[in-house]
Design a protein around this motif. Structure first.
Motif, PDB file in Angstrom:
ATOM      1  N   GLU A 112       0.833  -1.212   0.000  1.00 13.48           N
ATOM      2  CA  GLU A 112       0.000   0.000   0.000  1.00 13.48           C
ATOM      3  C   GLU A 112       0.863   1.256   0.000  1.00 13.48           C
ATOM      4  N   ASN A 116       1.927   2.958  -3.586  1.00 11.54           N
ATOM      5  CA  ASN A 116       1.143   4.174  -3.866  1.00 11.54           C
ATOM      6  C   ASN A 116       2.050   5.403  -3.949  1.00 11.54           C
ATOM      7  N   THR A 117       3.040   5.473  -3.042  1.00 10.43           N
ATOM      8  CA  THR A 117       3.951   6.628  -3.056  1.00 10.43           C
ATOM      9  C   THR A 117       4.823   6.592  -4.321  1.00 10.43           C
ATOM     10  N   ASN A 119       4.021   5.328  -7.242  1.00  8.74           N
ATOM     11  CA  ASN A 119       3.254   5.746  -8.417  1.00  8.74           C
ATOM     12  C   ASN A 119       2.892   7.221  -8.384  1.00  8.74           C
ATOM     13  N   LYS A 120       2.862   7.800  -7.184  1.00 14.07           N
ATOM     14  CA  LYS A 120       2.660   9.263  -7.094  1.00 14.07           C
ATOM     15  C   LYS A 120       3.908   9.975  -7.628  1.00 14.07           C
ATOM     16  N   VAL A 185      -4.958   4.601 -12.172  1.00 10.13           N
ATOM     17  CA  VAL A 185      -4.881   4.841 -10.727  1.00 10.13           C
ATOM     18  C   VAL A 185      -6.170   5.515 -10.256  1.00 10.13           C
ATOM     19  N   ASN A 187      -8.385   8.088  -8.538  1.00 15.37           N
ATOM     20  CA  ASN A 187      -8.100   9.506  -8.267  1.00 15.37           C
ATOM     21  C   ASN A 187      -9.276  10.163  -7.538  1.00 15.37           C
ATOM     22  N   GLY A 191     -11.790   7.393  -2.333  1.00 18.87           N
ATOM     23  CA  GLY A 191     -11.600   6.115  -3.030  1.00 18.87           C
ATOM     24  C   GLY A 191     -12.889   5.511  -3.565  1.00 18.87           C
ATOM     25  N   GLU A 295      -7.682   6.352  -2.693  1.00 18.07           N
ATOM     26  CA  GLU A 295      -7.199   7.346  -3.654  1.00 18.07           C
ATOM     27  C   GLU A 295      -5.688   7.141  -3.815  1.00 18.07           C
ATOM     28  N   GLY A 296      -5.192   7.129  -5.046  1.00 16.51           N
ATOM     29  CA  GLY A 296      -3.750   6.947  -5.284  1.00 16.51           C
ATOM     30  C   GLY A 296      -3.347   5.500  -5.499  1.00 16.51           C
ATOM     31  N   GLU A 297      -4.281   4.566  -5.284  1.00 16.25           N
ATOM     32  CA  GLU A 297      -3.937   3.139  -5.444  1.00 16.25           C
ATOM     33  C   GLU A 297      -4.138   2.739  -6.905  1.00 16.25           C
ATOM     34  N   GLU A 298      -3.231   1.918  -7.395  1.00 17.15           N
ATOM     35  CA  GLU A 298      -3.367   1.469  -8.787  1.00 17.15           C
ATOM     36  C   GLU A 298      -4.511   0.466  -8.901  1.00 17.15           C
TER      37      GLU A 298
END
Ligand SMILES: C[S@@+](CC[C@H](N)C(=O)[O-])C[C@H]1O[C@@H](n2cnc3c(N)ncnc32)[C@H](O)[C@@H]1O
Length: 461
Positions: A112, A116-117, A119-120, A185, A187, A191, A295-298
């Motif tokens: 997680e 997530n970080t 991909n940000k 992802v 957004n 979520g 939010e932010g998770e692929e």
């Protein structure tokens, strides 16, 4: 629904034309018929028996029309990176022992926070034309540490510091993520919920015979050139076997005309599934969440894709980064116990003998209809075929059921022999269960192959 092929090449940035419905490429009426839903007359009772586990054939899943998530707003198409199982283990190894973390906590940190970080951080590469194939994990862990400190999460901050220190002391290791190409992802603030509809998997629709004709053409060109294999973006849309008119399938090719569903990457522990649903009387492939997504998770689903080539299997290194990663995003079906019953009981003589018997009978018996029905094969696939061919199909279905009974034992024996070389502590119940699941997979793939062949042969009548 299963993806049917993937590539041997590093991800390419392909462009596609956005479409908002399925586009049928050949045999329009025929394909429309294959995509039309026919609910069994006793649908409600069958649905109930399916829930109670007493119905063998998969019953169509009827869903109301739902709005898809809007790209550029609720979801983003962006560059995504991932880690292979080796790197996953390296990271687990350097988590400091003085921070008390359960095994689950460690995986959650990687699957997680870290992904997530990551991909940000790589989002800005999207469309830049200058995207590296590898990306270092150090700045990712530094960012997690910084925000943990800001939010007062001392445990996470301490863990990051410990990991960064270990990374410095082991310069021989490569702590990097690899590029997967473009992905999707979440957004949306807050979520997505559970069993939430994301998007239909649209593309150009081919009947089996036309799809294989095209694939043969591609292979022919590849054999005659030095070019690498192209990427594939196709998925099979299979009618549920419990449909009143039975099983059948078409191919959905999202290579050139598609929507963002074709960008969604594979995970061995996915947060979505791509499944066939019945919406407004038509079958479609819809991507639905299987757990809440932050939010932010692929966004990912399991491609459930199979290859008979060991080379392809090994080249398709999976970067999903999950604890249960199978190492490749293509499952290998080429060797081992899967073929054992086929080789022993369905050799060339048996095959010819069954074919001759069917040709001699040249008519479909009551028993044939019962056995075909047990396999979920009905009018959708068989209507219009000559009697001998339907009778031969029934003979093959009987062999497939025979194999289904014998195979779990063969697979179990084979898997045990393999595992005993490496493990001492083997859970027999779970091994038996795995063997049953694999044997069911073989049955499904035999029925698929039979369907492809009937579709090709059916073109002659
Ligand atoms: C259906 S496409 C997904 C979208 C693709 N990344 C793009 O840029 O359009 C499948 C391809 O994405 C990449 N891919 C998807 N899932 C992956 C994974 N778990 N690990 C590594 N590569 C993956 C592979 O290159 C694969 O052939």
């Amino acid at each position: 629904a299963r993806m049917t092929k993937a590539s041997l090449v590093p991800p390419v940035t392909r462009k596609y034309e956005v479409i908002e419905k399925y586009l049928i490429v050949a045999d329009e009426e025929e394909v429309q018929r294959k995509m039309r839903v026919a609910l069994p007359d006793d649908y409600s009772e069958k649905l109930l028996s399916q829930k109670n586990g007493t119905e063998n054939l998969e019953i169509p899943e009827v869903k109301d029309y739902q709005r898809r998530k809007v790209p550029g707003d609720e979801v983003l198409e962006q560059e995504v990176y991932g880690i292979d199982p080796y790197t996953h283990n390296l990271l687990r190894d350097i988590m400091p022992a003085d921070v008390s973390l359960s095994s689950a906590d460690k995986h959650t940190f990687i699957e997680e926070l870290l992904l997530n970080t990551l991909n940000k951080q790589v989002r800005d590469f999207t469309g830049s034309g200058n995207t590296p194939m590898v990306y270092p994990l150090k700045p990712v862990i530094e960012e997690i540490q910084k925000s943990a400190e800001e939010s007062g999460d001392r445990r996470t901050a301490k863990m990051c510091l410990g990991m960064l220190k270990a990374m410095r002391s082991r310069p021989e290791h490569n702590y990097v993520a690899y590029r997967k190409g473009l992905g999707v992802v979440c957004n949306k603030k807050g979520g997505f919920g559970m069993d939430d509809f994301v998007i239909e998997f649209f593309g150009e629709v081919y009947p089996s015979w036309r799809w294989y004709e095209k694939q043969d053409g591609i292979k022919h060109i590849q054999n005659n050139s030095e070019d690498q294999a192209p990427e594939f973006y196709n998925i099979m849309l299979e009618r549920p076997k419990g449909d009143r008119d039975g099983y059948d399938l078409v191919f959905v090719d999202a290579m050139h005309k598609a929507n963002y569903a074709s960008r969604i990457c594979h995970s061995c522990n996915p947060n979505c599934e791509a499944k066939v649903t019945a919406v407004d009387g038509q079958y479609q492939i819809g991507v639905y969440t299987v757990r809440p997504i932050a939010e932010g998770e692929e966004i990912t689903f399991d491609y459930n894709s199979v290859t008979e080539s060991k080379e392809e299997h090994e080249a398709s290194v999976c970067l999903c980064g999950s604890q249960v990663c199978r190492g490749s995003y293509l499952n290998f079906s080429g060797e081992g116990a899967f073929e054992k019953v086929l080789m022993e009981f369905h050799g060339v003589l048996d095959r010819h003998s069954l074919l001759l018997q069917a040709c001699e009978a040249n008519t479909v018996s009551q028993q044939d209809l019962i056995d075909l029905g047990r396999a979920g094969l009905g009018t959708c696939l068989l209507a219009g075929l000559p009697g001998w061919l339907v009778a031969y199909t029934a003979q093959l279905v009987r062999f497939i059921f025979f194999e289904r009974q014998k195979l779990p034992n063969e697979i179990f024996k084979h898997n045990m022999e393999e595992k005993r070389q490496f493990f001492t502590d083997i859970n027999m119940d779970s091994e038996r269960n795995d063997a049953e699941v694999q044997a069911e997979g073989v049955l499904n793939s035999r029925l698929q192959h039979l369907t492809h062949t009937l579709d090709k042969v059916g073109n002659y009548f």
